[in-house]
Design a protein around this motif. Sequence first.
Motif, PDB file in Angstrom:
ATOM      1  N   ASP A 163       0.866  -1.181   0.000  1.00 34.38           N
ATOM      2  CA  ASP A 163       0.000   0.000   0.000  1.00 34.38           C
ATOM      3  C   ASP A 163       0.901   1.229   0.000  1.00 34.38           C
ATOM      4  O   ASP A 163       2.127   1.099  -0.095  1.00 34.38           O
ATOM      5  N   GLN A 187      -3.619   3.268  -6.623  1.00 32.72           N
ATOM      6  CA  GLN A 187      -4.315   3.902  -5.510  1.00 32.72           C
ATOM      7  C   GLN A 187      -4.129   5.412  -5.515  1.00 32.72           C
ATOM      8  O   GLN A 187      -3.089   5.913  -5.930  1.00 32.72           O
ATOM      9  N   CYS A 188      -5.160   6.102  -5.033  1.00 31.93           N
ATOM     10  CA  CYS A 188      -5.109   7.563  -4.906  1.00 31.93           C
ATOM     11  C   CYS A 188      -5.244   7.880  -3.426  1.00 31.93           C
ATOM     12  O   CYS A 188      -6.329   7.727  -2.869  1.00 31.93           O
ATOM     13  N   ASP A 189      -4.157   8.307  -2.805  1.00 34.14           N
ATOM     14  CA  ASP A 189      -4.142   8.492  -1.352  1.00 34.14           C
ATOM     15  C   ASP A 189      -3.915   9.943  -0.955  1.00 34.14           C
ATOM     16  O   ASP A 189      -3.123  10.644  -1.592  1.00 34.14           O
ATOM     17  N   GLY A 216     -12.727   2.101  -1.599  1.00 33.32           N
ATOM     18  CA  GLY A 216     -11.531   2.543  -0.893  1.00 33.32           C
ATOM     19  C   GLY A 216     -11.889   2.919   0.524  1.00 33.32           C
ATOM     20  O   GLY A 216     -13.065   2.922   0.900  1.00 33.32           O
ATOM     21  N   SER A 230      -7.781   6.431   1.126  1.00 32.75           N
ATOM     22  CA  SER A 230      -7.267   5.861  -0.116  1.00 32.75           C
ATOM     23  C   SER A 230      -8.412   5.435  -1.026  1.00 32.75           C
ATOM     24  O   SER A 230      -9.352   4.788  -0.588  1.00 32.75           O
ATOM     25  N   GLY A 234      -9.376   3.369  -4.523  1.00 33.93           N
ATOM     26  CA  GLY A 234      -8.857   2.410  -5.498  1.00 33.93           C
ATOM     27  C   GLY A 234      -9.243   2.833  -6.908  1.00 33.93           C
ATOM     28  O   GLY A 234     -10.417   2.876  -7.252  1.00 33.93           O
TER      29      GLY A 234
END
Lengths: 426, 426
Positions: A77, A120-122, A289, A313, A315
């Motif tokens: 992750d 992933q966009c966190d 997410g 996060s 997805g």
Amino acid sequence: MNLQPPKGMRDFLPKDMIKRESIISLIKQIFEKYGFDPFETPMVEYAETLEGKYGEDEKLIYKFKDKAGRNLALRYDLTVPLSRVIASNKELPKPFKRYQISRAWRYDNVQKGRYREIWQCDIDTVGSKSLLCEAELISAFIEILENLKFKKYSININNRKILDSIARYANVENKKIKDVFVSIDKFDKIGLQGVKKELESRKIKTDSVKKILSIITLADKPELLLNKLEKILGENEGINELREIISYLKQLKTKPKYAVNLTLARGLDYYTGPIFEVYVEEPKVGSLGGGGRYDNLIGNLSSSDNIPAVGFSLGLDRLIDVLNELKMIENKKTLTQVFISNVSEKNLKYTLSIVNLLRENNIKTQFDLMSKNLKKQLTFANSLEIPYVIIIGDDEVSSKKLKVKDMNSGKESNVTVNNLVKFFQK
Amino acid sequence: MNLQPPKGMRDFLPKDMIKRESIISLIKQIFEKYGFDPFETPMVEYAETLEGKYGEDEKLIYKFKDKAGRNLALRYDLTVPLSRVIASNKELPKPFKRYQISRAWRYDNVQKGRYREIWQCDIDTVGSKSLLCEAELISAFIEILENLKFKKYSININNRKILDSIARYANVENKKIKDVFVSIDKFDKIGLQGVKKELESRKIKTDSVKKILSIITLADKPELLLNKLEKILGENEGINELREIISYLKQLKTKPKYAVNLTLARGLDYYTGPIFEVYVEEPKVGSLGGGGRYDNLIGNLSSSDNIPAVGFSLGLDRLIDVLNELKMIENKKTLTQVFISNVSEKNLKYTLSIVNLLRENNIKTQFDLMSKNLKKQLTFANSLEIPYVIIIGDDEVSSKKLKVKDMNSGKESNVTVNNLVKFFQK
């Protein structure tokens, strides 16, 4: 030779990647206006950095040795590598707000919407205990979902402290509390009866199971649900934290697409407080997410003082699957705006001068690179759905006028070279 | 616990990543206007896909097994995975023009400017034998270097066919021709004497070595050099190809920052025709990337008809090292434009309303998340070099006017809430 990518991993042709880039660009813009900055870490970590962080899912980590025998792993992750960087760069001003849109790997069962290479966009805010951080993360995610035109979705919110209190209220032994979290986490997949069986199989007493299930299935508007819960559990830190988050969300004028959901547990070991997930109800895709507060992870890594942190996060893979299914995203085979068609070697110089003119003005331009005949050039432009074609022949060269064909409508416009750039910038 | 990233791999804090993103965005814009589309493949490939493609450097590939025993590898470059995708998607319209800005891994010796996780910026045109493709790639790269304000650099051009002819002219046996390429490829690192020793150690006859060295060290303006070479080698396909490329570059009005350099060989096994590299002379950093034509790679992968292709790759890591060294790139610690300072709990609601107003108008905004006192809030804004700070106190709330402090000049402006957005959009 096998010409496929490894199982569970995917190639992205321009038609796929153009979509991906447009979603990423929208998400980045929102992350940045919320004050998050870009950040990256290697795709590879020392294996020990990742070990002991993910609970039961640790077995999904890809591990390997390099030629010097170092134990390495593909990152699982973006949160644990971030925590490592924070622990090793103590001088960074706090709060440290970063976003990261990047990949991770999980040796998971491959199925619809589940891949082994995931994007992933966190966003994470590190260094602050304030619940304003949680509110900001939730607010940013709701803004993303609104911008993507989702209708039926919810940001579900819960608190590990509440789950802990519920387990204690139900007289679960200390050492089994983690088992309760793991079981509840499966609620969305296996339903109430499934969780019941799961809890029983983990040797939680029948009476405790009954109490737990009766509480976590309570549902109401956020404030009312928290009031109900308080009547059962008494004054409770977890409840007060959620109240505070909700009050901030109201002050931030966040669209009320959030709900308190007591069946939300989140699988990861490292959460310590509020937890949340993006839940899409229509179509029934479930979680896109999630995230939560992890106040001990960074301290544990560096065996020193804790540094509080909270992250969320999204997805990207399932998100794009859903957008595709719902036809909520434009299909485009190329970014190219104009194709310049030329069939005569002697007009090449003129053709290239037009290509130059357009590119100098930032208009995305292709021209014939294969000495195709006119028909095949048009077929090519059509196959990529390039919106405009300019055909260059002897007349065009001598008259300094060009025929611009709109490939959608079929309409042809006569445009002078002087007006050409303006034509495409209109 | 070791808190460092694996050897030869790096973390990118916002100050690093902001630079990286700004360079990537400039490069993307140029790639796109030249008609290249975005594209991606997994970071992981089946090992057999990569084997036998990279000559002596194959030993640098990171290989490992997954839990099912599959032989996998981290990708070594972006070209071989692209070729795999082309071979398995024969229906893609040609020419297929894609760009890719992504990472690869090489278990190389770590030294200044050389890393084990590398970022590459590639463009490839697949499906066309036309040398217009080469000209377009070179032109795009010169435009990138010009945009980055490089002064002393050159795109060096050569042709594997010319090197082949030189080796034959020097009476090198067929099976040793590859050895000649490998030796010449080291010219930039080990110099003329080094290449001489290298050739001798590979048992190339003294007379042949002498002939090779006397030819590859010829230097002149492109056309003149090619004429000289033709006098030695006679009519030659490789020479004519370079002449054609140069003629296209002139028609494309490409800035004449290209040179024919006969010492250029490029290490990779798969090149078949013209080859090129980006060579920065000041500071003396050498090659920032390279490329060439590889007409057989795709056919070899799929054991079917060849599909011609040509590509050019820029190494982002050394590029950014150079830009940093030469101070050719802006330092920025955050993208945030405004920090809103608030010291009183009772003004939080008003503070958040201002935060909202700015973010709604796409102005990148942070506010205090740690209940710091005013001085510490200003210290924080200063440490990130956020350009503007707005301080909210009781007066500001009642008057609906705000004090906006320019943190560079120290100048304070009184701005009404109604004019606030305009102030930052000016």
